[in-house]
Design a protein around this motif. Sequence first.
Motif, PDB file in Angstrom:
ATOM      1  N   PRO A   1       0.835  -1.189   0.000  1.00  0.00           N
ATOM      2  CA  PRO A   1       0.000   0.000   0.000  1.00  0.00           C
ATOM      3  C   PRO A   1       0.876   1.246   0.000  1.00  0.00           C
ATOM      4  N   SER A   2       0.553   2.173  -0.837  1.00  0.00           N
ATOM      5  CA  SER A   2       1.305   3.416  -0.812  1.00  0.00           C
ATOM      6  C   SER A   2       0.394   4.563  -1.195  1.00  0.00           C
ATOM      7  N   HIS A   3       0.464   5.622  -0.443  1.00  0.00           N
ATOM      8  CA  HIS A   3      -0.327   6.828  -0.677  1.00  0.00           C
ATOM      9  C   HIS A   3      -1.808   6.521  -0.710  1.00  0.00           C
ATOM     10  N   LYS A   4      -2.228   5.479  -0.034  1.00  0.00           N
ATOM     11  CA  LYS A   4      -3.645   5.153  -0.021  1.00  0.00           C
ATOM     12  C   LYS A   4      -4.341   6.056   0.970  1.00  0.00           C
ATOM     13  N   GLU A   5      -3.902   5.999   2.201  1.00  0.00           N
ATOM     14  CA  GLU A   5      -4.507   6.830   3.216  1.00  0.00           C
ATOM     15  C   GLU A   5      -3.399   7.568   3.924  1.00  0.00           C
ATOM     16  N   THR A   6      -3.424   8.859   3.793  1.00  0.00           N
ATOM     17  CA  THR A   6      -2.379   9.661   4.429  1.00  0.00           C
ATOM     18  C   THR A   6      -3.015  10.644   5.406  1.00  0.00           C
ATOM     19  N   ILE A   7      -2.181  11.178   6.257  1.00  0.00           N
ATOM     20  CA  ILE A   7      -2.633  12.072   7.314  1.00  0.00           C
ATOM     21  C   ILE A   7      -1.489  13.035   7.586  1.00  0.00           C
ATOM     22  N   ASP A   8      -1.817  14.251   8.012  1.00  0.00           N
ATOM     23  CA  ASP A   8      -0.772  15.194   8.397  1.00  0.00           C
ATOM     24  C   ASP A   8      -0.254  14.794   9.778  1.00  0.00           C
ATOM     25  N   PRO A   9       0.994  14.324   9.880  1.00  0.00           N
ATOM     26  CA  PRO A   9       1.486  13.804  11.170  1.00  0.00           C
ATOM     27  C   PRO A   9       1.552  14.879  12.254  1.00  0.00           C
ATOM     28  N   GLN A  10       1.522  16.144  11.876  1.00  0.00           N
ATOM     29  CA  GLN A  10       1.530  17.225  12.875  1.00  0.00           C
ATOM     30  C   GLN A  10       0.148  17.422  13.497  1.00  0.00           C
ATOM     31  N   LYS A  11      -0.884  16.906  12.819  1.00  0.00           N
ATOM     32  CA  LYS A  11      -2.256  17.211  13.249  1.00  0.00           C
ATOM     33  C   LYS A  11      -3.050  15.955  13.580  1.00  0.00           C
ATOM     34  N   VAL A  12      -2.344  14.902  14.034  1.00  0.00           N
ATOM     35  CA  VAL A  12      -3.014  13.633  14.336  1.00  0.00           C
ATOM     36  C   VAL A  12      -4.127  13.840  15.369  1.00  0.00           C
ATOM     37  N   ASP A  13      -3.843  14.615  16.414  1.00  0.00           N
ATOM     38  CA  ASP A  13      -4.821  14.815  17.491  1.00  0.00           C
ATOM     39  C   ASP A  13      -6.076  15.555  17.032  1.00  0.00           C
ATOM     40  N   GLN A  14      -5.974  16.285  15.932  1.00  0.00           N
ATOM     41  CA  GLN A  14      -7.125  17.052  15.448  1.00  0.00           C
ATOM     42  C   GLN A  14      -7.833  16.348  14.288  1.00  0.00           C
ATOM     43  N   THR A  15      -7.270  15.195  13.829  1.00  0.00           N
ATOM     44  CA  THR A  15      -7.809  14.563  12.634  1.00  0.00           C
ATOM     45  C   THR A  15      -8.600  13.317  13.006  1.00  0.00           C
ATOM     46  N   ALA A  16      -9.875  13.250  12.566  1.00  0.00           N
ATOM     47  CA  ALA A  16     -10.678  12.057  12.805  1.00  0.00           C
ATOM     48  C   ALA A  16     -10.095  10.891  12.019  1.00  0.00           C
ATOM     49  N   PRO A  17     -10.155   9.657  12.544  1.00  0.00           N
ATOM     50  CA  PRO A  17     -10.722   9.281  13.835  1.00  0.00           C
ATOM     51  C   PRO A  17      -9.714   9.410  14.996  1.00  0.00           C
ATOM     52  N   PHE A  18      -8.505   9.893  14.693  1.00  0.00           N
ATOM     53  CA  PHE A  18      -7.435   9.840  15.701  1.00  0.00           C
ATOM     54  C   PHE A  18      -7.581  10.908  16.786  1.00  0.00           C
ATOM     55  N   ASP A  19      -8.571  11.825  16.599  1.00  0.00           N
ATOM     56  CA  ASP A  19      -8.856  12.779  17.668  1.00  0.00           C
ATOM     57  C   ASP A  19      -9.548  12.090  18.837  1.00  0.00           C
ATOM     58  N   ASN A  20      -9.983  10.834  18.611  1.00  0.00           N
ATOM     59  CA  ASN A  20     -10.675  10.093  19.665  1.00  0.00           C
ATOM     60  C   ASN A  20     -10.237   8.632  19.648  1.00  0.00           C
ATOM     61  N   PRO A  21      -8.991   8.350  20.087  1.00  0.00           N
ATOM     62  CA  PRO A  21      -8.518   6.964  20.061  1.00  0.00           C
ATOM     63  C   PRO A  21      -9.286   6.112  21.067  1.00  0.00           C
ATOM     64  N   GLY A  22      -9.438   4.837  20.775  1.00  0.00           N
ATOM     65  CA  GLY A  22     -10.136   3.971  21.712  1.00  0.00           C
ATOM     66  C   GLY A  22     -10.618   2.700  21.038  1.00  0.00           C
ATOM     67  N   VAL A  23     -11.363   1.916  21.820  1.00  0.00           N
ATOM     68  CA  VAL A  23     -11.923   0.651  21.338  1.00  0.00           C
ATOM     69  C   VAL A  23     -13.412   0.873  21.077  1.00  0.00           C
ATOM     70  N   PHE A  24     -13.868   0.541  19.885  1.00  0.00           N
ATOM     71  CA  PHE A  24     -15.253   0.804  19.508  1.00  0.00           C
ATOM     72  C   PHE A  24     -15.904  -0.472  19.001  1.00  0.00           C
TER      73      PHE A  24
END
Length: 155
Positions: A37-60
């Motif tokens: 997999p490459s360039h499939k799903e990317t995220i700004d590593p500086q803004k992980v805490d503000q980017t869904a779903p990583f703004d709310n880590p947990g077990v769902f």
Amino acid sequence: MKMHRFEEIWLIFAVIIIIGSMVVTGYQTFALGMGPPSHKETIDPQKVDQTAPFDNPGVFENGENEYDVVMTLEAFNFNPGDIEVPVGSTVTFIMTSKDVVHGMQIVDTNVNAMILPGHIQTISQTFNEPGEYLVLCNEYCGVGHQLMSTTITVK
Ligand code: CUA
């Protein structure tokens, strides 16, 4: 200049092997979708805490015996850690790194992923055996690398 006969045969043989390997690899990559997999799903590593779903880590809970674990990795933590799921659960881990390259290996399973900043890594595992599974970082990530571990309890 005349080429030696055996030299010709081996030259042709070598070219056939090279082309054959490229055809097989190309078929697996493009037709069977087995390419890395490459360039499939990317995220700004500086803004992980503000980017869904990583703004709310947990077990769902996501269905019967199905769970999503939204997980961030950073030096030297898995968040969430100390996860608990029932026996027979299929757990999809959706992960990214907040800083450097980490690893996510669940001992006694086939889960062994590299977690890169800027990329979202998704991997599923069904836990049919109860027990406490050790989760390790297996990419050297700094002075606390050997302390970076957690557990998944299946019961
Ligand atoms: Cu994280 Cu080693």
